[in-house]
Design a protein around this motif. Structure first.
Motif, PDB file in Angstrom:
ATOM      1  N   ALA A  24       0.827  -1.207   0.000  1.00  0.00           N
ATOM      2  CA  ALA A  24       0.000   0.000   0.000  1.00  0.00           C
ATOM      3  C   ALA A  24       0.860   1.255   0.000  1.00  0.00           C
ATOM      4  O   ALA A  24       1.926   1.293   0.614  1.00  0.00           O
ATOM      5  N   SER A  25       0.372   2.276  -0.666  1.00  0.00           N
ATOM      6  CA  SER A  25       1.011   3.587  -0.645  1.00  0.00           C
ATOM      7  C   SER A  25      -0.070   4.645  -0.743  1.00  0.00           C
ATOM      8  O   SER A  25      -1.185   4.372  -1.174  1.00  0.00           O
ATOM      9  N   GLY A  26       0.250   5.862  -0.328  1.00  0.00           N
ATOM     10  CA  GLY A  26      -0.730   6.932  -0.372  1.00  0.00           C
ATOM     11  C   GLY A  26      -1.137   7.345   1.029  1.00  0.00           C
ATOM     12  O   GLY A  26      -0.293   7.706   1.831  1.00  0.00           O
ATOM     13  N   ARG A  27      -2.430   7.269   1.342  1.00  0.00           N
ATOM     14  CA  ARG A  27      -2.903   7.713   2.641  1.00  0.00           C
ATOM     15  C   ARG A  27      -2.372   6.817   3.750  1.00  0.00           C
ATOM     16  O   ARG A  27      -1.864   5.734   3.496  1.00  0.00           O
ATOM     17  N   THR A  28      -2.529   7.247   4.983  1.00  0.00           N
ATOM     18  CA  THR A  28      -1.965   6.551   6.123  1.00  0.00           C
ATOM     19  C   THR A  28      -2.508   5.128   6.206  1.00  0.00           C
ATOM     20  O   THR A  28      -3.677   4.911   6.491  1.00  0.00           O
ATOM     21  N   PHE A  29      -1.652   4.181   5.944  1.00  0.00           N
ATOM     22  CA  PHE A  29      -2.057   2.783   5.855  1.00  0.00           C
ATOM     23  C   PHE A  29      -2.557   2.247   7.180  1.00  0.00           C
ATOM     24  O   PHE A  29      -3.540   1.515   7.241  1.00  0.00           O
ATOM     25  N   SER A  30      -1.890   2.627   8.258  1.00  0.00           N
ATOM     26  CA  SER A  30      -2.121   1.947   9.532  1.00  0.00           C
ATOM     27  C   SER A  30      -3.471   2.239  10.155  1.00  0.00           C
ATOM     28  O   SER A  30      -3.886   1.528  11.065  1.00  0.00           O
ATOM     29  N   SER A  31      -4.175   3.266   9.701  1.00  0.00           N
ATOM     30  CA  SER A  31      -5.424   3.644  10.361  1.00  0.00           C
ATOM     31  C   SER A  31      -6.665   3.113   9.662  1.00  0.00           C
ATOM     32  O   SER A  31      -7.783   3.533   9.974  1.00  0.00           O
ATOM     33  N   TYR A  32      -6.492   2.194   8.712  1.00  0.00           N
ATOM     34  CA  TYR A  32      -7.629   1.662   7.965  1.00  0.00           C
ATOM     35  C   TYR A  32      -7.670   0.149   8.043  1.00  0.00           C
ATOM     36  O   TYR A  32      -6.638  -0.512   7.872  1.00  0.00           O
ATOM     37  N   PRO A  33      -8.865  -0.411   8.280  1.00  0.00           N
ATOM     38  CA  PRO A  33      -9.000  -1.862   8.108  1.00  0.00           C
ATOM     39  C   PRO A  33      -8.691  -2.243   6.660  1.00  0.00           C
ATOM     40  O   PRO A  33      -8.960  -1.460   5.739  1.00  0.00           O
TER      41      PRO A  33
END
Length: 129
Positions: A24-33
């Motif tokens: 994944a790249s782009g928005r903050t990966f860690s805050s999304y299921p």
């Protein structure tokens, strides 16, 4: 949106194993299921597995429970799907997806197609009998 790239698909004999990766790249990966879905020829895309933002909770489709394992590496912004004891019915294009909703609630693990707004290009998995 987040950009997702799957890899690791291929052809295996029934009973074999594969490990899919989704970078994944782009928005903050860690805050999304994050979820995995699959689509077989002539069928609707269906839910396979989901993992919460922290990795602390997971959910699986009944058809893969006990055989597939979803995990995530926050530092590497990668989600994995370990698939064991593959069956011919598992043959499909597998897609990685990011939830449309950011959530730090570990109980938020959506399973619907419409719950996700970023999708990878898909990777083919074929289990031959």
């Amino acid at each position: 949106q987040v950009q997702l790239v799957e890899s690791g698909g291929g052809l295996v004999q029934a009973g074999g194993s594969l490990r899919l990766s989704c970078a994944a790249s782009g928005r903050t990966f860690s805050s999304y299921p994050m979820g995995w879905f699959r689509q077989a020829p002539g069928k609707e895309r269906e839910f396979v597995a989901v993992i919460s933002w922290s990795g602390g909770r997971t959910r699986y489709a009944d058809s893969v429970k006990g055989r597939f394992t979803i995990s995530r590496d926050v530092g590497e912004s990668t989600v994995y799907l370990e698939m064991n004891s593959l069956k011919p019915d598992d043959t499909a294009v597998y897609y990685c997806a990011a939830s449309r909703v950011r959530s730090y609630n570990d109980y938020f693990i959506p399973t619907g197609n419409n719950d996700y707004d970023s999708w990878g290009q898909g990777t083919q998995v074929t289990a031959s009998s």
